[in-house]
Design an enzyme around this catalytic site. Structure first.
Site, PDB file in Angstrom:
ATOM      1  N   ASP A 225      10.883 -22.744  34.548  1.00 25.88           N
ATOM      2  CA  ASP A 225      11.226 -21.707  33.569  1.00 25.88           C
ATOM      3  C   ASP A 225      12.170 -22.359  32.562  1.00 25.88           C
ATOM      4  OD1 ASP A 225      11.853 -19.146  32.345  1.00 25.88           O
ATOM      5  OD2 ASP A 225      10.995 -18.246  34.134  1.00 25.88           O
ATOM      6  N   GLY A 257       9.884 -27.264  31.381  1.00 23.60           N
ATOM      7  CA  GLY A 257      10.672 -26.042  31.260  1.00 23.60           C
ATOM      8  C   GLY A 257      10.062 -25.218  30.152  1.00 23.60           C
ATOM      9  N   HIS A 258      10.313 -23.928  30.156  1.00 23.59           N
ATOM     10  CA  HIS A 258       9.766 -23.108  29.071  1.00 23.59           C
ATOM     11  C   HIS A 258      10.505 -23.449  27.780  1.00 23.59           C
ATOM     12  CE1 HIS A 258       7.778 -19.948  31.890  1.00 23.59           C
ATOM     13  NE2 HIS A 258       7.301 -21.155  32.020  1.00 23.59           N
ATOM     14  N   GLY A 259      11.794 -23.170  27.707  1.00 23.20           N
ATOM     15  CA  GLY A 259      12.594 -23.666  26.594  1.00 23.20           C
ATOM     16  C   GLY A 259      13.549 -24.708  27.135  1.00 23.20           C
ATOM     17  N   ARG A 286       8.939 -25.178  24.573  1.00 20.23           N
ATOM     18  CA  ARG A 286       9.622 -25.176  23.282  1.00 20.23           C
ATOM     19  C   ARG A 286      10.884 -26.021  23.409  1.00 20.23           C
ATOM     20  NH1 ARG A 286       7.352 -20.019  23.474  1.00 20.23           N
ATOM     21  NH2 ARG A 286       6.053 -19.546  21.660  1.00 20.23           N
TER      22      ARG A 286
END
Ligand SMILES: *[C@@H]1O[C@H](CO)[C@@H](O)[C@H](O)[C@H]1NC(C)=O
Ligand SMILES: *[C@@H]1O[C@H](CO)[C@@H](O)[C@H](O)[C@H]1NC(C)=O
Ligand SMILES: *[C@@H]1O[C@H](CO)[C@@H](O)[C@H](O)[C@H]1NC(C)=O
Ligand SMILES: *[C@@H]1O[C@H](CO)[C@@H](O)[C@H](O)[C@H]1NC(C)=O
Ligand SMILES: *[C@@H]1O[C@H](CO)[C@@H](O)[C@H](O)[C@H]1NC(C)=O
Ligand SMILES: *[C@@H]1O[C@H](CO)[C@@H](O)[C@H](O)[C@H]1NC(C)=O
Ligand SMILES: *[C@@H]1O[C@H](CO)[C@@H](O)[C@H](O)[C@H]1NC(C)=O
Ligand SMILES: *[C@@H]1O[C@H](CO)[C@@H](O)[C@H](O)[C@H]1NC(C)=O
Ligand SMILES: *[C@@H]1O[C@H](CO)[C@@H](O)[C@H](O)[C@H]1NC(C)=O
Ligand SMILES: *[C@@H]1O[C@H](CO)[C@@H](O)[C@H](O)[C@H]1NC(C)=O
Length: 407
Positions: A225, A257-259, A286
């Protein structure tokens, strides 16, 4: 010498002596061969140290198995090199937790975190050890969006240091800070399996909501995440709403990771004075992401990004979205109708980027504001993120990229 002076020296001596006392967990019955659970022994060592006004709870070389335990003020958890502390995965070990706070209010969690702390001061967790949360059975049994236990959980705490430990396989958030202040995370690594889908298994690396004076340095995060998630929306009866502020994230390396660093979308209490510098992101969805939406409210301002290399970013390199609604679909043209501004309209302004390099699959820069409240004053200097998609700006005001105002 005045009486105050004498008392001062006396206190200094007592606290020095207290902080030097070592409580060896094996002396309290812990099993350093990792066969028997040491939950009770670890708890006894912490409680004894706490009764003595603090001390070092030491894990000597070996392997330990444990259920959840609670930290107290003035405790240093000291791990010898190569210690492995592995957590049991039986959900019965982690029952729902309702904590009665000194103010008479209660705070509840659906599962007891692996290591928890409520209203503590001066806590250190230190050593080149592996802390293994044994998360795999949890992820399987309770897939997202189900909740699972956090690994390291701090509530309303002050002066916390976590240094050098390697955190692995967390059931949910790896480090969660709630109303917590003056935190140093240094030299730690966080690793969980990647997940490129939303909702992921909620294994945020560092999750703060809200926190102040958080310093993250020389940290590696590779997770399923957000690597770092900064939020500010909890409204506790006693604590009220705190902004998340005075944050420094530096010299760190984010992989999956997501961000890499996400701000929002819970922005209600505001986020400000946040600096991210001298970092490498490699393969996150991102890079630098600020997100919020109508209904959240809050002011996001004075955010500084400096000297960031972002490689192989799977979506946008730099993104600011005041139209985030939990999905990526249709992000370019959401919320098209103007509505009047009220308390629940979020506001993003005064964001600075300097020395940002790398490449991203989707737009290198993506900014979408609300028709009634544009994203204001975003200045990018020495900005060189490559993407075939170029940049996308909508509902923005005063955006300057490498000296050129975008009209
Ligand atoms: C801690 O306990 C272990 C095992 O009993 C022992 O080998 C070690 O010397 C102890 N260390 C200290 C600092 O007391
Ligand atoms: C583990 O627990 C068993 C059963 O209680 C006990 O007999 C044994 O001594 C324990 N081993 C260690 C290393 O603590
Ligand atoms: C923690 O240590 C400080 C300074 O040594 C002392 O004043 C305080 O009472 C201690 N707190 C607890 C809960 O032991
Ligand atoms: C913070 O905690 C550390 C470790 O317990 C202690 O040495 C230091 O004095 C504390 N600092 C403050 C400002 O309380
Ligand atoms: C960064 O952290 C790693 C892992 O704890 C450590 O080995 C290294 O010495 C640290 N580097 C610096 C510059 O502090
Ligand atoms: C901004 O945050 C830093 C910590 O990163 C702190 O040292 C500084 O005092 C803060 N600035 C203001 C104006 O509060
Ligand atoms: C920029 O960040 C990189 C990666 O962390 C670091 O190696 C380099 O020293 C930084 N440059 C400056 C001028 O601080
Ligand atoms: C980035 O990740 C790729 C693929 O995992 C790897 O080959 C490359 O060495 C990494 N680069 C840096 C600078 O970490
Ligand atoms: C988010 O917006 C998109 C289109 O802009 C829409 O398709 C989707 O249903 C929305 N999702 C939610 C949860 O509101
Ligand atoms: C920009 O956003 C507005 C609504 O806020 C929408 O009507 C318009 O189509 C968008 N423009 C582009 C180029 O997507």
């Amino acid at each position: 010498m005045t009486l105050g002076g004498i008392a001062g020296i006396f206190l200094a001596v007592v606290s020095l002596t207290a902080s030097a006392t070592v409580y060896n967990v094996t002396d309290f019955g812990a099993d350093s061969t990792g066969k028997n659970a040491s939950t009770t022994a670890i708890t006894k060592a912490i409680d004894k140290a706490s009764e003595d006004y603090g001390g070092v709870v030491r894990f000597t070389k070996g392997q330990y198995l444990s259920g959840p335990f609670e930290l107290k003020s003035n405790i240093t958890l000291q791990f010898d090199d190569d210690v492995v502390l592995k957590f049991l995965d039986d959900p019965k070990e982690y029952p729902p937790l309702t904590k009665l706070l000194p103010n008479g209010l209660t705070f509840s969690l659906p599962y007891t975190p692996l290591i928890r702390a409520f209203i503590v001061r001066n806590v250190v967790i230190r050593g080149k050890a592996i802390l293994d949360g044994n998360g795999a059975p949890w992820w399987k049994r309770l897939p997202p969006p189900n909740a699972r236990p956090q690994f390291l959980f701090f509530y309303q705490s002050y002066n916390i240091t976590v240094e050098d430990v390697a955190i692995r396989n967390s059931p949910m958030y790896n480090i969660q800070l709630i109303y917590t202040d003056h935190v140093l995370l240094k030299g730690i690594s966080i690793k969980n399996p990647p997940s490129y889908v939303d909702p992921g298994p909620n294994t945020d690396g560092i999750n703060c909501n809200p926190c102040r004076y958080l310093h993250v340095t020389n940290v590696t995060v590779d997770t399923g995440d957000d690597c770092v998630a900064l939020d500010a929306d909890l409204g506790d009866k006693l604590m009220g709403r705190w902004p998340t502020e005075h944050i420094l994230i530096e010299n760190s390396h984010m992989f999956a990771g997501h961000g890499a660093v996400s701000i929002g979308s819970a922005t209600t209490a505001g986020l400000r004075n946040i600096t991210v510098r001298n970092c490498i992101f490699n393969g996150t969805d991102r890079g630098l992401y600020i997100k919020t939406r109508r209904g959240r409210g809050g002011l996001v301002e004075d955010i500084h990004y400096h000297n960031i290399t972002m490689l192989n970013i799977r979506k946008e390199g730099v993104a600011i979205a005041a139209v985030y609604n939990g999905t990526d679909e249709g992000m370019h043209e959401r919320n098209i109708h103007w509505v009047p501004i009220d308390d629940t309209t979020p506001f993003i302004r005064n964001i600075r980027y300097r020395g940002i390099r790398g490449n991203s699959k989707l737009e290198s820069l993506f900014i979408v504001g609300l028709p009634e409240r544009q994203v204001l004053d975003v200045i990018l200097d020495d900005f060189h993120v490559q993407s075939e998609k170029g940049i996308f700006l909508n509902q923005t005001q005063h955006i300057i990229i490498n000296g050129k105002e975008q009209l």
